[in-house]
Enzyme design. Structure first.
Site, PDB file in Angstrom:
ATOM      1  N   LYS A  22       0.827  -1.211   0.000  1.00 21.52           N
ATOM      2  CA  LYS A  22       0.000   0.000   0.000  1.00 21.52           C
ATOM      3  C   LYS A  22       0.856   1.254   0.000  1.00 21.52           C
ATOM      4  CE  LYS A  22      -1.794   1.526   4.087  1.00 21.52           C
ATOM      5  NZ  LYS A  22      -1.503   2.927   4.454  1.00 21.52           N
ATOM      6  N   ASN A  23       1.801   1.329   0.930  1.00 22.10           N
ATOM      7  CA  ASN A  23       2.535   2.589   1.099  1.00 22.10           C
ATOM      8  C   ASN A  23       3.575   2.827   0.004  1.00 22.10           C
ATOM      9  OD1 ASN A  23       0.961   3.150   3.258  1.00 22.10           O
ATOM     10  ND2 ASN A  23       2.495   2.667   4.816  1.00 22.10           N
ATOM     11  N   CYS A 116      -4.561  13.029  13.120  1.00 21.44           N
ATOM     12  CA  CYS A 116      -5.381  11.839  12.924  1.00 21.44           C
ATOM     13  C   CYS A 116      -5.299  11.035  14.202  1.00 21.44           C
ATOM     14  CB  CYS A 116      -4.914  11.043  11.719  1.00 21.44           C
ATOM     15  SG  CYS A 116      -3.381  10.192  11.998  1.00 21.44           S
ATOM     16  N   ARG A 121       0.852  14.678  13.314  1.00 19.10           N
ATOM     17  CA  ARG A 121       1.311  14.457  11.945  1.00 19.10           C
ATOM     18  C   ARG A 121       1.349  15.711  11.068  1.00 19.10           C
ATOM     19  NH1 ARG A 121      -1.194   8.890   9.860  1.00 19.10           N
ATOM     20  NH2 ARG A 121       0.715   8.853   8.628  1.00 19.10           N
ATOM     21  N   PRO A 122       2.199  16.659  11.419  1.00 19.72           N
ATOM     22  CA  PRO A 122       2.317  17.870  10.598  1.00 19.72           C
ATOM     23  C   PRO A 122       3.019  17.580   9.261  1.00 19.72           C
ATOM     24  CG  PRO A 122       4.001  17.865  12.316  1.00 19.72           C
ATOM     25  CD  PRO A 122       3.135  16.636  12.550  1.00 19.72           C
ATOM     26  N   ASP A 306       4.537   0.615  12.283  1.00 21.05           N
ATOM     27  CA  ASP A 306       3.352  -0.048  11.718  1.00 21.05           C
ATOM     28  C   ASP A 306       3.225  -1.509  12.147  1.00 21.05           C
ATOM     29  OD1 ASP A 306       2.625   2.285  10.470  1.00 21.05           O
ATOM     30  OD2 ASP A 306       3.363   1.712   8.496  1.00 21.05           O
ATOM     31  N   ARG A 398      -8.694  -0.440   4.546  1.00 19.68           N
ATOM     32  CA  ARG A 398      -7.787   0.573   3.988  1.00 19.68           C
ATOM     33  C   ARG A 398      -6.423  -0.024   3.697  1.00 19.68           C
ATOM     34  NH1 ARG A 398      -7.147   5.867   7.205  1.00 19.68           N
ATOM     35  NH2 ARG A 398      -5.724   6.021   5.466  1.00 19.68           N
TER      36      ARG A 398
HETATM   37  N1  EPU Z   1       6.638  14.647  10.980  1.00 18.16           N
HETATM   38  C1  EPU Z   1       6.873  15.971  11.250  1.00 18.16           C
HETATM   39  N2  EPU Z   1       6.863  16.866  10.217  1.00 18.16           N
HETATM   40  C2  EPU Z   1       6.625  16.483   8.938  1.00 18.16           C
HETATM   41  C3  EPU Z   1       6.385  15.136   8.669  1.00 18.16           C
HETATM   42  C4  EPU Z   1       6.407  14.228   9.717  1.00 18.16           C
HETATM   43  O1  EPU Z   1       7.083  16.358  12.394  1.00 18.16           O
HETATM   44  O2  EPU Z   1       6.633  17.346   8.043  1.00 18.16           O
HETATM   45  C5  EPU Z   1       6.651  13.672  12.080  1.00 18.16           C
HETATM   46  C6  EPU Z   1       5.326  12.957  12.277  1.00 18.16           C
HETATM   47  O3  EPU Z   1       4.437  13.704  13.066  1.00 18.16           O
HETATM   48  C7  EPU Z   1       5.751  11.665  12.919  1.00 18.16           C
HETATM   49  C8  EPU Z   1       7.109  11.397  12.270  1.00 18.16           C
HETATM   50  O4  EPU Z   1       7.544  12.635  11.734  1.00 18.16           O
HETATM   51  O5  EPU Z   1       5.921  11.842  14.287  1.00 18.16           O
HETATM   52  C9  EPU Z   1       7.121  10.357  11.167  1.00 18.16           C
HETATM   53  O6  EPU Z   1       6.066  10.609  10.256  1.00 18.16           O
HETATM   54  P1  EPU Z   1       6.169  10.311   8.703  1.00 18.16           P
HETATM   55  O7  EPU Z   1       5.992  11.605   7.984  1.00 18.16           O
HETATM   56  O8  EPU Z   1       7.353   9.504   8.402  1.00 18.16           O
HETATM   57  O9  EPU Z   1       4.853   9.455   8.473  1.00 18.16           O
HETATM   58  P2  EPU Z   1       3.979   9.503   7.179  1.00 18.16           P
HETATM   59  O10 EPU Z   1       4.871   9.706   6.014  1.00 18.16           O
HETATM   60  O11 EPU Z   1       2.834  10.408   7.371  1.00 18.16           O
HETATM   61  C10 EPU Z   1       4.189   6.961   6.592  1.00 18.16           C
HETATM   62  C11 EPU Z   1       3.242   5.820   6.405  1.00 18.16           C
HETATM   63  C12 EPU Z   1       2.659   5.433   7.749  1.00 18.16           C
HETATM   64  C13 EPU Z   1       3.801   5.037   8.682  1.00 18.16           C
HETATM   65  C14 EPU Z   1       4.810   6.189   8.796  1.00 18.16           C
HETATM   66  C15 EPU Z   1       6.034   5.846   9.599  1.00 18.16           C
HETATM   67  C16 EPU Z   1       2.424   6.194   4.161  1.00 18.16           C
HETATM   68  C17 EPU Z   1       1.297   6.563   3.267  1.00 18.16           C
HETATM   69  N3  EPU Z   1       2.195   6.218   5.465  1.00 18.16           N
HETATM   70  O12 EPU Z   1       3.416   8.027   7.135  1.00 18.16           O
HETATM   71  O13 EPU Z   1       1.835   4.300   7.519  1.00 18.16           O
HETATM   72  O14 EPU Z   1       3.314   4.733   9.955  1.00 18.16           O
HETATM   73  O15 EPU Z   1       5.237   6.577   7.459  1.00 18.16           O
HETATM   74  O16 EPU Z   1       6.683   4.768   9.077  1.00 18.16           O
HETATM   75  O17 EPU Z   1       3.489   5.854   3.689  1.00 18.16           O
HETATM   76  C18 EPU Z   1       0.037   2.847   7.945  1.00 18.16           C
HETATM   77  O18 EPU Z   1       0.272   2.292   6.855  1.00 18.16           O
HETATM   78  O19 EPU Z   1      -0.744   2.338   8.804  1.00 18.16           O
HETATM   79  C19 EPU Z   1       0.694   4.094   8.276  1.00 18.16           C
HETATM   80  C20 EPU Z   1       0.237   4.904   9.226  1.00 18.16           C
END
Ligand code: EPU
Length: 421
Positions: A22-23, A116, A121-122, A306, A398
């Site tokens: 998925k990701n 969420c 998640r900013p 995850d 999902r």
């Molecule tokens: N963060 C920031 N600023 C940003 C972006 C992220 O502070 O601009 C913080 C987040 O708040 C969090 C950390 O950095 O504390 C890591 O977040 P990341 O951005 O890596 O997560 P994501 O990209 O939103 C993806 C996966 C998630 C998975 C995370 C961590 C996708 C579509 N989603 O999310 O998958 O948990 O990486 O590995 O790729 C899931 O599949 O159930 C899922 C939640």
């Protein structure tokens, strides 16, 4: 809304085919915005998140034919580069259109995803990177407006304060059409980032270093559509590995490579589970008693957030005390209260959960507010004595393709039942 009804106590046996990731699929589908013409994606899982992404691409004027495992996108110039709240609120990964849109059109309007169930998640790092590449950012009425005064992004050095996965993907997709060279430092090293780079390079991009913490991207003038088969889903595989272990089963996960599973396999082995690397997949055999293991989630290649909820179920069954520390998201222990209702003994203090086992889990009606927490409750149901009903199954749909069919085929007593509306 459907529920899953599980009669626990049957070990999983046989072979289970792992679906596409998925990701990995989500950013790759969004990358089809970068080139006009028809792109074909294979091994795409049949999930609601994929359909939501297809709807978003259709909203932008592309054609999307979703016939899993094949998705065909016909891309053409976008008139209004806009991702509205209605679509982004359904799936925060919708923000993955931001990079491709800004790269190609020099402007975009994307709804801010907001928090969420698992945390705030900013997307500040996504925006910081775009700014470094010459974009101007304005936040207004819940939307982020991005405008590149020069029309085209310029390559830049970007240091990410956190190795954000979708942030790295967005910036990589933005940099492929920028003028000059971009270096992303402290980049996410997840296999899904590597897979996106592979696809971008097939499209004609020049990306190097994906899979390490420094990615360099030499911008090109234009990209071509692509035909690509998506890698297997390491989190789906890991979820079923834990399910096999916890039920005392013997399961072969067909189609997953060992490399992305190293951290999960290591922790399973520490817990006393037999994990066998084979040519075409991984075999898992679980024989209680299990040993308690401490786990700390961290960016890849460490133990994935995850998989934290699912692994906790196994730790509930282990004899002794284990400590599970969540370092990625601030609110990712929602499964704990539900597991405790099923007879587990888990105490949460901040980012740390202390699990005392072995627990004798009992079936109950349970519910979770995110995908992986729901998956952990399914595993608990497979182990528990009696009947478990996992409510709000749409979270599972999902991210897990036909979970009840896959589990039934390897011996689980599980059915999808219509719930109250
Ligand atoms: N963060 C920031 N600023 C940003 C972006 C992220 O502070 O601009 C913080 C987040 O708040 C969090 C950390 O950095 O504390 C890591 O977040 P990341 O951005 O890596 O997560 P994501 O990209 O939103 C993806 C996966 C998630 C998975 C995370 C961590 C996708 C579509 N989603 O999310 O998958 O948990 O990486 O590995 O790729 C899931 O599949 O159930 C899922 C939640």
């Amino acid at each position: 809304m459907d529920n899953l009804r599980i009669v626990g106590g049957t070990p999983l046996h046989g072979t289970l085919r792992v679906s596409g990731a998925k990701n990995a699929a989500l950013p790759i589908l969004c990358a089809s915005l970068l080139a006009d013409g028809e792109s074909t994606f294979r091994n795409v899982p049949d999930l609601t998140d994929i359909r939501t992404t297809a709807n978003l691409l259709r909203h932008l004027g592309l054609d999307a034919e979703v016939a899993p495992p094949v998705v065909t996108i016909t891309s053409r110039p976008v008139v209004e580069p806009d991702a509205p709240y209605d679509l982004v609120r359904k799936m925060r990964a919708s923000v993955l259109v931001l990079g491709p849109l800004v790269a190609r059109y020099g402007r975009a309007r994307v709804s801010l995803p907001g928090g969420c169930a698992i945390g705030a998640r900013p997307i500040d790092q996504h925006l910081k990177g775009l700014e470094a590449m010459g974009a101007e950012i304005r936040l207004d009425h819940g939307y982020v407006y991005v405008e590149v005064p020069k029309g085209r992004l310029t390559g830049a050095d970007v240091w990410l304060d956190v190795p954000t996965v979708t942030g790295t993907e967005n910036l990589m997709s933005a940099a492929v059409l920028a003028k000059g060279r971009t270096t992303l430092m402290n980049a996410a090293r997840e296999p899904e980032v590597e897979e996106l780079a592979r696809v971008l390079n097939k499209m004609g991009a020049k990306v190097e270093g994906a899979g390490t913490d420094t990615i360099t991207i030499q911008g090109v003038e234009a990209l071509e559509p692509v035909d690509h088969a998506i890698i297997a889903d390491r989190i789906e595989a890991g979820t079923y590995m834990v399910a096999a272990a916890a039920t005392g089963g013997d399961l072969f996960l067909d189609g997953i490579t060992f490399e992305p599973m190293r951290a999960v396999a290591a922790k399973l082995r520490e817990a006393g589970i037999h994990v066998e690397r084979q040519d075409t997949g991984i075999r898992v055999v679980g024989k209680p008693p299990f040993s308690p293991v401490d786990v700390t989630t961290a960016p890849h290649p460490d133990f994935p957030t995850d998989m934290q909820a699912q692994f906790m179920v196994l730790m509930c069954l282990a004899k002794g005390v284990s400590v599970i520390t969540e370092t990625i998201f601030e609110n990712r222990f929602m499964h704990v209260s539900e597991l405790n209702r099923m007879g587990a003994d888990v105490t949460v203090q901040g980012r740390r959960a202390t699990v005392v086992g072995p627990a004798k889990l009992q079936g109950a009606s349970v519910m979770a507010t995110d995908l992986r927490a729901s998956a952990s409750l399914v595993i608990a149901g497979l182990v528990a004595e009696g009947i478990t009903e996992v409510l709000r199954v749409y979270h599972i749909d999902r991210g897990y393709e036909r979970i009840e069919e896959k589990l039934r085929a390897v011996g689980a007593n599980i059915a999808r039942v219509p719930g109250e509306v």
